[in-house]
Design a protein around this motif. Structure first.
Motif, PDB file in Angstrom:
ATOM      1  N   GLY A   1      46.211  36.818  10.355  1.00  0.00           N
ATOM      2  CA  GLY A   1      46.040  35.892  11.466  1.00  0.00           C
ATOM      3  C   GLY A   1      47.099  36.080  12.531  1.00  0.00           C
ATOM      4  N   GLU A   2      48.327  36.328  12.101  1.00  0.00           N
ATOM      5  CA  GLU A   2      49.428  36.526  13.035  1.00  0.00           C
ATOM      6  C   GLU A   2      49.201  37.775  13.895  1.00  0.00           C
ATOM      7  OE1 GLU A   2      49.774  36.012   9.724  1.00  0.00           O
ATOM      8  OE2 GLU A   2      50.732  34.038   9.676  1.00  0.00           O
ATOM      9  N   ASN A   3      48.765  38.860  13.265  1.00  0.00           N
ATOM     10  CA  ASN A   3      48.504  40.098  14.013  1.00  0.00           C
ATOM     11  C   ASN A   3      47.342  39.933  14.985  1.00  0.00           C
ATOM     12  OD1 ASN A   3      49.260  41.460  10.939  1.00  0.00           O
ATOM     13  ND2 ASN A   3      50.507  41.962  12.715  1.00  0.00           N
ATOM     14  N   ILE A   4      46.312  39.246  14.549  1.00  0.00           N
ATOM     15  CA  ILE A   4      45.144  38.995  15.409  1.00  0.00           C
ATOM     16  C   ILE A   4      45.564  38.146  16.614  1.00  0.00           C
ATOM     17  CG2 ILE A   4      42.868  37.910  15.542  1.00  0.00           C
ATOM     18  CD1 ILE A   4      42.725  38.491  12.423  1.00  0.00           C
ATOM     19  N   ALA A   5      46.311  37.077  16.352  1.00  0.00           N
ATOM     20  CA  ALA A   5      46.757  36.190  17.434  1.00  0.00           C
ATOM     21  C   ALA A   5      47.650  36.934  18.423  1.00  0.00           C
ATOM     22  CB  ALA A   5      47.493  34.988  16.845  1.00  0.00           C
TER      23      ALA A   5
END
Length: 150
Positions: free
Chosen positions: A138-142
């Motif tokens: 999720g962090e990488n996507i965000a």
């Protein structure tokens, strides 16, 4: 020797009745800056984490549960208004879901980014660690969406 087996079940609330070839819009947003199309439970979880992170930055995101890889839900894909499309899958990109989306949008004015495993040997291990190592979180996507839309 006694062994204890623990099962953890994460259940996503189904918002619409499954219909062959039809995807589920988990977070609709007509004026979305970006659209995340997630395929599979782990991908949906990562996408929802990204959504929560991006909401803090006032980035409008639409999240779609691609319940079926084939057939693609062309109706949904044709109607997407955002120019930034992100696919997320707990699978290999080569020949996988993301590559189908790349092909679908090849001649359209969309920017597509895929979060998936590369076409190489993936060591066996804890899936959470593998997703972290290959930046399918999720962090990488965000972070990608935040940089892409600003």
């Amino acid at each position: 020797m006694n062994h204890i087996i623990i099962f953890i079940i994460i259940i996503f609330k189904v918002q619409t009745k499954p219909e062959l070839g039809k995807w589920e819009v988990l977070k609709p947003n007509k004026n979305a800056d970006a659209t995340i199309i997630a395929c599979g439970e782990r991908a949906i979880t990562a996408s929802m984490v990204a959504l929560q992170m991006l909401e803090k930055h006032e980035i409008l995101v639409e999240v779609i549960n691609a319940r079926f890889v084939k057939p693609l839900d062309a109706d949904v894909l044709e109607k997407l208004e955002s120019k930034c499309i992100v696919t997320v899958e707990d699978n290999m990109l080569a020949g996988g879901f993301g590559s189908l989306i790349n092909t679908f949008y090849a001649d359209k004015n969309k920017r597509v980014k895929n979060f998936a495993y590369p076409d190489e040997f993936i060591a066996h291990g804890n899936v959470g660690e593998l997703m972290q190592n290959y930046k399918i979180t999720g962090e990488n996507i965000a972070e990608y969406i935040l940089n892409a839309v600003r």
